[in-house]
Design an enzyme around this catalytic site. Structure first.
Site, PDB file in Angstrom:
ATOM      1  CD  GLN A 205      -2.843   0.968   2.411  1.00  0.00           C
ATOM      2  OE1 GLN A 205      -2.776   0.090   3.410  1.00  0.00           O
ATOM      3  NE2 GLN A 205      -3.741   2.009   2.594  1.00  0.00           N
ATOM      4  N   GLY A 206       0.724   1.822  -0.957  1.00  0.00           N
ATOM      5  CA  GLY A 206       1.512   3.142  -1.095  1.00  0.00           C
ATOM      6  C   GLY A 206       0.803   4.564  -0.899  1.00  0.00           C
ATOM      7  CE1 TYR A 207      -3.979   4.199  -0.931  1.00  0.00           C
ATOM      8  CE2 TYR A 207      -5.029   4.852   1.183  1.00  0.00           C
ATOM      9  CZ  TYR A 207      -4.895   4.164  -0.171  1.00  0.00           C
ATOM     10  OH  TYR A 207      -6.367   3.868  -0.330  1.00  0.00           O
ATOM     11  CB  SER A 208       2.330   6.687   4.963  1.00  0.00           C
ATOM     12  OG  SER A 208       0.896   6.501   5.569  1.00  0.00           O
TER      13      SER A 208
ATOM     14  CB  SER B 116       2.939  -3.164   5.824  1.00  0.00           C
ATOM     15  OG  SER B 116       2.704  -2.264   6.704  1.00  0.00           O
TER      16      SER B 116
ATOM     17  CD  GLU C  33      -6.639  -0.143   6.742  1.00  0.00           C
ATOM     18  OE1 GLU C  33      -5.524  -0.498   6.970  1.00  0.00           O
ATOM     19  OE2 GLU C  33      -6.818   0.973   6.415  1.00  0.00           O
TER      20      GLU C  33
ATOM     21  CD  GLU D  16      -2.986  11.811  18.511  1.00  0.00           C
ATOM     22  OE1 GLU D  16      -2.132  11.753  19.745  1.00  0.00           O
ATOM     23  OE2 GLU D  16      -2.937  10.960  17.884  1.00  0.00           O
TER      24      GLU D  16
END
Length: 399
Positions: free
Chosen positions: A131-134, A170, A253, A380
């Site tokens: 998963q290429g998000y962050s 990950s 998810e 948060e």
């Protein structure tokens, strides 16, 4: 919702249980219990082989529609499968990102060609996904994505050229492909101008660097894209509308996979209870009280998860359900790790081996659970979502 099981469901439970009892033997028996939190590196190749055995017998993508290679199981039967899989102490599966996240996203937004190309390989566990998000400056604030992609050629026969960096990716070092959120409209900001691309990882323009964790493993990675390429038709959904696709994936998810997560938590809690019985700390009334509270909270989580999944999300809870559930399970899991360390006592302060950094199962749980309130949307951020989008409170000031 009705939490009772029909005769058909009970027969299905027996089918799952019998199959696992028959096959988790011989060479596969050594895989029992491997691959848990902070231990994704354990016997990875062997667990891939086990997952392919599951696929051969129709035990992957069990909730997918039959036309896409799944079993089309009901929600109740999916829960039963996850329960029995956990009770058998079967190894943690390797294909979560493809099976639970990308697959349903492709069914909802992908072209017929994309579905035909990728879904059968996910079912067969022939290709694993990352998963290429962050990014370094776009973690919880995903809308700040800076990784760019430009189209070289035409939409019919060209390629996307990707430049940028992703982090906390990950299992990228084990994966063949990644789904990557990129900025495809120069000058766009925030949610606008993003696209959801499918990118092959085995190419010269990609550098994958594992990040060592406190647990001793390297589950996640930095991934650098320098002129990496993917075909023009491997954008999911409309170009520039990737935010919609990315958010829908996060909804999956929080889908039925959360029930598998709860079952895994139950197995961990049972292990801590057994540990307390073995070393006598179960006789401490404070320990017993904390363990009992965790048991009750876990059952409430399980029932609430099933209730949420059995109800139309849009009409019932909107964004509230996923955010509330993430807050609850992350806090619960962190408390379980803390109780485990208290049950261990002084033994929890030293490693299991004088020859190196060898952590016990419970030490890994304690350390890994510290991250639960951060990854997948920090506490948060979840509280901001609930405050602003559900309670209607003023938006937090953003610089």
């Amino acid at each position: 919702m009705d939490l009772t099981y029909s005769a058909e469901d009970q027969a299905f439970r027996a089918e799952v249980r019998d199959w696992l009892a028959e096959h988790l033997t011989g060479e596969w028996a050594a895989l029992r219990g491997l691959g848990g939190a902070g231990r994704d590196h354990e016997a990875h190749d062997e667990r891939v082989a086990w997952n392919r055995l599951l696929a051969e017998h129709g035990w992957t993508c069990v909730g997918w529609p039959t036309e896409h290679g799944g079993r089309g199981l009901s929600l109740t039967q999916q829960v039963i499968f996850h329960e029995e899989y956990a009770k058998a102490d079967a190894p943690v599966r390797v294909n979560h990102l493809g099976e639970e996240l990308l697959g349903p996203t492709l069914m909802a937004f992908g072209t017929d060609e994309q579905k035909a190309r990728f879904l059968p390989r996910i079912v067969a566990v022939e290709e694993l996904w990352a998963q290429g998000y962050s990014e370094p400056n776009a973690g919880s604030d995903l809308a700040n994505v800076q990784t760019k992609a430009r189209l070289d050629g035409t939409a019919e026969s060209g390629q996307w050229v990707v430049d940028g960096q992703k982090v906390w990716t990950s299992n990228a070092h084990f994966s063949s492909w990644a789904f990557v959120v990129c900025r495809t409209e120069p000058g766009s900001q925030r949610h606008q101008g993003l696209s959801f691309l499918l990118v092959p990882l085995d190419q010269d323009g990609i550098d994958i660097r594992p990040i060592e964790q406190l647990t001793g493993g390297s589950e996640f990675n930095e991934v650098f894209f320098t002129g990496a390429r993917t075909d023009a038709d491997l954008v999911v959904g409309e170009v520039g509308q990737g935010w919609k696709v990315a958010m829908a994936l996060l909804g999956f998810e929080r889908g039925v996979s959360v029930l598998a997560q709860v079952v895994g938590f139950s197995r961990e809690l049972d292990g801590v209870v057994e540990l307390a019985k073995d070393n006598g700390t179960i006789d401490d009334p404070l320990v017993r009280d904390r363990l009992a509270a965790l048991k009750v909270e876990l059952e409430v989580m399980r029932r609430q998860a099933m209730r949420g999944l059995s109800t139309d999300t849009e009409s019932h809870s909107g964004v509230a359900g996923p955010s509330v559930f993430k807050l609850v399970w992350a806090t619960w899991h962190k408390k379980l790790g803390e109780v485990a360390m208290d049950v261990l006592g002084a033994a929890g302060l030293t490693t299991a081996s004088d020859s190196g950094y060898e952590l016990s199962r419970w030490q890994r749980l304690f350390l890994f659970a510290r991250a639960d309130t951060i990854y997948g949307g920090s506490d948060e951020v979840q509280r901001n979502i609930l405050a602003e989008r559900v309670l209607g409170l003023p938006r937090e000031a953003r610089g």
